[in-house]
Scaffold this motif. Structure first.
Motif, mmCIF file in Angstrom:
data_model
loop_
_atom_site.group_PDB
_atom_site.id
_atom_site.type_symbol
_atom_site.label_atom_id
_atom_site.label_comp_id
_atom_site.label_asym_id
_atom_site.label_seq_id
_atom_site.Cartn_x
_atom_site.Cartn_y
_atom_site.Cartn_z
ATOM 1 N N LEU A 138 0.835 -1.084 0.124
ATOM 2 C CA LEU A 138 0.267 -0.034 0.208
ATOM 3 C C LEU A 138 1.176 1.563 -0.138
ATOM 4 O O LEU A 138 0.519 2.188 0.045
ATOM 5 N N GLY A 139 2.046 1.101 0.382
ATOM 6 C CA GLY A 139 3.109 2.258 0.179
ATOM 7 C C GLY A 139 3.006 3.108 1.274
ATOM 8 O O GLY A 139 3.201 4.561 0.979
ATOM 9 N N VAL A 140 2.353 2.734 1.858
ATOM 10 C CA VAL A 140 1.989 3.806 2.937
ATOM 11 C C VAL A 140 3.556 3.572 3.991
ATOM 12 O O VAL A 140 4.264 2.655 3.816
ATOM 13 N N LYS A 141 5.100 4.525 4.245
ATOM 14 C CA LYS A 141 6.104 4.666 5.071
ATOM 15 C C LYS A 141 5.867 4.142 6.432
ATOM 16 O O LYS A 141 4.941 4.704 7.123
ATOM 17 N N PRO A 142 7.400 3.640 6.489
ATOM 18 C CA PRO A 142 7.656 2.556 7.759
ATOM 19 C C PRO A 142 6.966 3.458 8.865
ATOM 20 O O PRO A 142 6.443 3.822 10.479
ATOM 21 N N SER A 143 7.084 4.639 8.639
ATOM 22 C CA SER A 143 7.442 5.825 10.160
ATOM 23 C C SER A 143 5.785 6.095 10.183
ATOM 24 O O SER A 143 5.897 6.531 11.988
ATOM 25 N N VAL A 144 5.316 6.010 9.656
ATOM 26 C CA VAL A 144 3.291 5.515 9.904
ATOM 27 C C VAL A 144 3.123 4.785 9.930
ATOM 28 O O VAL A 144 1.935 4.447 11.055
ATOM 29 N N ALA A 145 3.317 3.736 9.001
ATOM 30 C CA ALA A 145 2.602 2.016 9.428
ATOM 31 C C ALA A 145 2.769 1.848 10.522
ATOM 32 O O ALA A 145 2.321 0.853 11.254
#
Length: 451
Positions: A308-315
Motif C-alpha cells: 500500500l506504500g505507507v511509509k514505515p514511520s507511519v505504519a
C-alpha cells in the motif's frame, strides 16, 4: 554461419500466495467437514499407530491439526513483539519533527474510535430492523462467567509500563507502544550515539521483515490445519438454530468492510478503495484463519508498507495501535448481540440504553486485546451496563468462533485503511506503490522453491 537460439525452457504458471492460501482454506474446510461426518456416537474409526490404538479424531483433530495449527499461530505471535518494538523505534527515531508524532497519534485514535462508533451504530440499526431474536426461545447450554472488565481510567493507567521487559513477555501491546515511542524519541535526541543505534535497529527491522516473508510462504499449510480442526469440531446444529443472528452479524460485517471502509477512504484521502481491498486479501485471509489481530500483525504491517506504500514511520505507529484499539468487528458483534439477547429475554431497551451501548462498546474497544474470543469479555461489560443477563452470552457461544474469524478480517482491513488515510494526510504515502497492483508481488516469491 547461422546463429541458433537455444531452446526456451517451458514456463509453468506459478500460483500466487493468495491462491495458495485460498486453496488451503477450502481444502481444510472440506477435510474437516468430512471428518466430522465420519464421527458417530459409538466412536469413529480406529487406527494402530506405533502400537497405539488411536481414533480418527485423536489422530487428526487432536493430533496433526491441533499441533500444526498451534505451531502456526505461535510462530506468528513470536514475531509480534519484536516487530512492533523494532519498527516503532525505527519509525519514531526517524521523525525529525516531534510534533508529527502527536499528529499521527491524534489522527489515528480519532479515526479508529470514529469507525468503531459507526460500526456499532449500524449493527444496532440492522439488528433492530431485522429483529433476529424475536420469537426465539433458546436456553443457554451453560452460563457465561463474565470476567471483570477494566474501567477506562484503569486502561489509561495501565498504558504506562512499570517493567518494559515484563510488558514484552506478556504481550501488553499498549505498554510496548508507549515504551517504544519514548525509546525512539530518546534515540533521536542522542546525537551520534542515537544515529549508531538507529542503524542497528534498521538492520534488525530488515531481519524481522525477512522472517515475516518466510512465514508468509508457510501460510497455506497453517491455514489448512486451522480450518480442518475448526470444521471437524464445530456443531452445525448450533449454527442452524442461530442462523438469523449469524446472518445479521455476518452481513453487517461485510457491509462495514466492503462499503463503509471504501466510502471513508475515498472521502478522506481520495485513494482508490478497490486497490485497498484487492491488496488486503492476503492479510484478510490470515486474519480469518487465526481470528487474532495481534497474530496477523506481521502480515498487516507487510501489506501496509510493501503493497500500500505507507511509509514505515507511519505504519510502525498506526498498525500496532490499530491491532490494539481498532475493534470494529467486535463492536458489530456486541451491537447485534445486545439487541438479540434483549429480544430473546423480552427486555425492552430505551433509546438511552442504546446510546449507552454505543458509548460503552466504543470506549471498551480501547482496552480490548487483539486475541481470539476477547470480544465476549467486553460484551459482558456492555450487557451489564444496560441491565441484560450476562448468561445470554451462552446463547451465541456456539457460532462466535466463525464470526470471530470474519470480524478479525474486518479489523485488519480497518487498520490498513486508517494507515493509508493518515499517511496520505502527512505526505508519507508512496502513491506509485499504492497504485501499482503488482506491488509486493516480489516479496511473495521469496523463499519458494523454483522449478
Amino acid at each position: 554461419m547461422t546463429e541458433t537460439t537455444p531452446p526456451q525452457q517451458p514456463t509453468t504458471a506459478k500460483l500466487g500466495l493468495t491462491a495458495k492460501i485460498f486453496i488451503g482454506m477450502v481444502a481444510g474446510i472440506l477435510i474437516g467437514t468430512l471428518l466430522q461426518l465420519s464421527f458417530d456416537d459409538s466412536g469413529d474409526l480406529v487406527f494402530s499407530v506405533f502400537g497405539m490404538q488411536l481414533s480418527m479424531h485423536q489422530l487428526f483433530v487432536e493430533g496433526l491439526f491441533n499441533v500444526g495449527g498451534e505451531i502456526f499461530v505461535a510462530s506468528l505471535k513470536m514475531l509480534v513483539v519484536p516487530l512492533v518494538f523494532v519498527s516503532l523505534v525505527c519509525g519514531t527515531a526517524s521523525l525529525s519533527d516531534p510534533s508529527k508524532l502527536g499528529r499521527l497519534g491524534g489522527k489515528s485514535i480519532v479515526l479508529y474510535i470514529g469507525t468503531t462508533a459507526v460500526a456499532i451504530s449500524s449493527a444496532m440499526f440492522f439488528a433492530l430492523l431485522i429483529s433476529p431474536g424475536e420469537g426465539l426461545n433458546l436456553i443457554a447450554e451453560h452460563a457465561y462467567e463474565a470476567k471483570q472488565a477494566p474501567s477506562l481510567g484503569q486502561v489509561i493507567i495501565n498504558m504506562m509500563p512499570t517493567n518494559p521487559i515484563n510488558a514484552m513477555a506478556e504481550g501488553n501491546m499498549l505498554q510496548i507502544i508507549v515504551f517504544s515511542v519514548f525509546f525512539g524519541i530518546a534515540m533521536s535526541m542522542c546525537g551520534e550515539a542515537g544515529k549508531r543505534l538507529t542503524s542497528v535497529f534498521d538492520d534488525l527491522s530488515v531481519v524481522v521483515m525477512k522472517l515475516v516473508t518466510i512465514l508468509m510462504n508457510l501460510a497455506p499449510y497453517g491455514v489448512f490445519v486451522l480450518m480442518a480442526k475448526l470444521f471437524s469440531t464445530i456443531g452445525f446444529e448450533t449454527i442452524t438454530s442461530l442462523v438469523k443472528y449469524f446472518s445479521v452479524v455476518f452481513c453487517v460485517l461485510l457491509i462495514h468492510g466492503l462499503i463503509a471502509y471504501p466510502i471513508i477512504l475515498k472521502l478522506l484521502s481520495g485513494l482508490s478503495p478497490k486497490l485497498l481491498l484487492f491488496k488486503m486479501r492476503d492479510a484478510a485471509l490470515f486474519a480469518f484463519s487465526t481470528s487474532s489481530s495481534s497474530a496477523t500483525l506481521p502480515i498487516t504491517m507487510e501489506t501496509a508498507t510493501k503493497k500500500l506504500g505507507v511509509k514505515p514511520s507511519v505504519a510502525s505507529f498506526t498498525i500496532p495501535l490499530g491491532s490494539t484499539i481498532n475493534m470494529d468487528g467486535t463492536a458489530i458483534m456486541q451491537g447485534v448481540a445486545t439487541v438479540f439477547i434483549a429480544q430473546v429475554y423480552a427486555v425492552d431497551l430505551a433509546f438511552s440504553d442504546y446510546m449507552m451501548v454505543i458509548l460503552t462498546a466504543t470506549l471498551a474497544s480501547v482496552g480490548t486485546a487483539g486475541v481470539p474470543g476477547v470480544g465476549l469479555i467486553m460484551l459482558a461489560m456492555v450487557l451489564t451496563q444496560v441491565g441484560l443477563p450476562v448468561e445470554g452470552i451462552g446463547l451465541i457461544l456456539g457460532v462466535d468462533r466463525l464470526l470471530d474469524m470474519t470480524r478479525t478480517a474486518v479489523n485488519v482491513t480497518g487498520d490498513c485503511m486508517v494507515a493509508c488515510i493518515v499517511a496520505k494526510s502527512e505526505g508519507e504515502l508512496d502513491e506509485d506503490v499504492y497504485q501499482d497492483s503488482a506491488a509486493g508481488k516480489e516479496e511473495e516469491s521469496l523463499g519458494t522453491i523454483r522449478n
